[in-house]
Scaffold this active site. Structure first.
Site, PDB file in Angstrom:
ATOM      1  N   SER A 108      68.637   4.930 -66.953  1.00 23.13           N
ATOM      2  CA  SER A 108      70.037   4.552 -67.120  1.00 23.13           C
ATOM      3  C   SER A 108      70.850   5.733 -67.670  1.00 23.13           C
ATOM      4  O   SER A 108      70.957   6.760 -67.012  1.00 23.13           O
ATOM      5  CB  SER A 108      70.095   3.294 -67.998  1.00 23.13           C
ATOM      6  OG  SER A 108      71.364   2.741 -67.995  1.00 23.13           O
ATOM      7  N   ASP A 158      71.162  -4.704 -59.443  1.00 24.64           N
ATOM      8  CA  ASP A 158      71.645  -4.051 -60.671  1.00 24.64           C
ATOM      9  C   ASP A 158      73.141  -4.314 -60.837  1.00 24.64           C
ATOM     10  O   ASP A 158      73.935  -3.888 -59.994  1.00 24.64           O
ATOM     11  CB  ASP A 158      71.370  -2.538 -60.566  1.00 24.64           C
ATOM     12  CG  ASP A 158      71.616  -1.815 -61.886  1.00 24.64           C
ATOM     13  OD1 ASP A 158      72.434  -2.291 -62.687  1.00 24.64           O
ATOM     14  OD2 ASP A 158      70.986  -0.762 -62.093  1.00 24.64           O
ATOM     15  N   HIS A 189      68.869  -4.193 -63.561  1.00 30.10           N
ATOM     16  CA  HIS A 189      68.994  -2.907 -64.249  1.00 30.10           C
ATOM     17  C   HIS A 189      67.716  -2.569 -65.024  1.00 30.10           C
ATOM     18  O   HIS A 189      67.400  -1.397 -65.215  1.00 30.10           O
ATOM     19  CB  HIS A 189      70.198  -2.941 -65.197  1.00 30.10           C
ATOM     20  CG  HIS A 189      70.605  -1.588 -65.681  1.00 30.10           C
ATOM     21  ND1 HIS A 189      71.091  -0.606 -64.835  1.00 30.10           N
ATOM     22  CD2 HIS A 189      70.570  -1.028 -66.916  1.00 30.10           C
ATOM     23  CE1 HIS A 189      71.344   0.492 -65.540  1.00 30.10           C
ATOM     24  NE2 HIS A 189      71.041   0.264 -66.797  1.00 30.10           N
TER      25      HIS A 189
HETATM   26  C1  MLT Z   1      75.931   5.225 -68.476  1.00 31.50           C
HETATM   27  O1  MLT Z   1      76.812   4.978 -69.258  1.00 31.50           O
HETATM   28  O2  MLT Z   1      75.279   6.282 -68.449  1.00 31.50           O
HETATM   29  C2  MLT Z   1      75.648   4.162 -67.461  1.00 31.50           C
HETATM   30  O3  MLT Z   1      76.736   3.327 -67.336  1.00 31.50           O
HETATM   31  C3  MLT Z   1      74.446   3.386 -67.756  1.00 31.50           C
HETATM   32  C4  MLT Z   1      74.426   2.839 -69.147  1.00 31.50           C
HETATM   33  O4  MLT Z   1      74.004   3.517 -70.039  1.00 31.50           O
HETATM   34  O5  MLT Z   1      74.827   1.682 -69.366  1.00 31.50           O
END
Ligand code: MLT
Length: 206
Positions: A108, A158, A189
């Site tokens: 992520s 996701d 996710h």
């Molecule tokens: C981010 O902010 O890098 C992406 O939206 C994924 C997350 O961390 O939620």
């Protein structure tokens, strides 16, 4: 540049026992920390050295690797600065522990800064597995990613990462010369069992 400014990430380093495996750079998601991906690293690459920093940006109480303005909208100036800071930390850790270039495993937010590392400081990584990643830049910089292997694992359900964002990232990295394997799994996710199997198989092919 002041070395103490660039290397002071809270982190865990676990020396490996299998010199045949590249070290892993483990990059957690929003709200995670340096402990989060250690178990995953040990499972998918037994015996590899593990380097796991904690992101320095706080969103409320949640550590991240760079600032965002809202979900999916990134502060690109901060992203660039933090990417160079993380790259300098990796160089410092490699020298300190005598490591070859690591393969990043990012989840992520950690996957997004790993993608940024590939694009801004490609020499720092041997390759990267990007779990639930999106394209971190509106206009991605050019980079020479020849001979870099990249695995992108996306979730078809996701709710955070749009399918076209992950596809755009895969296209950007391929167009810059990386050997990209992009799979879309029947998952959300969060990571699923198939993620772990695919990641392990991909690392074993290196
Ligand atoms: C981010 O902010 O890098 C992406 O939206 C994924 C997350 O961390 O939620």
């Amino acid at each position: 540049m002041d070395a103490t400014e660039t290397t002071d990430f809270i982190h865990v380093f676990e020396p490996g026992s299998d010199a045949g495996r590249p070290p892993l750079l483990l990059l957690h998601g929003t709200g995670g920390d340096e402990q989060d991906l250690l178990g995953l690293g040990r499972t998918v690459a037994p015996g590899a050295s593990l380097l796991s920093p904690r992101g320095k940006v706080l969103e409320g109480a949640m550590p991240r690797f760079f600032r965002r303005l809202s979900e999916g909208v990134f502060d690109e100036d901060d992203l660039r600065r933090r990417t160079h800071e993380l790259a300098d930390f990796v160089i410092w850790a490699r020298e300190r522990h005598g490591l070859e270039a690591p393969v990043a495993i990012g989840f992520s937010n950690g996957a997004n800064i790993a993608a940024s590392l590939l694009l801004l400081r490609p020499q720092v990584l041997a390759g990267a597995a990007l779990l639930r990643a999106m394209s971190p830049f509106a206009k991605p910089p050019q980079a020479d990613l020849t001979a870099k292997r990249v695995l992108i694992l996306s979730g078809a359900m996701d709710p955070i990462i749009q399918a076209e964002d992950a596809e755009r990232l895969a296209r950007t990295l391929s167009e810059n010369g990386a050997s990209v394997d992009h799979r879309v799994l029947p998952a959300g996710h969060g990571l699923s069992q198939p993620d772990i199997g695919l990641l392990r198989a991909w690392l074993d092919q290196a």
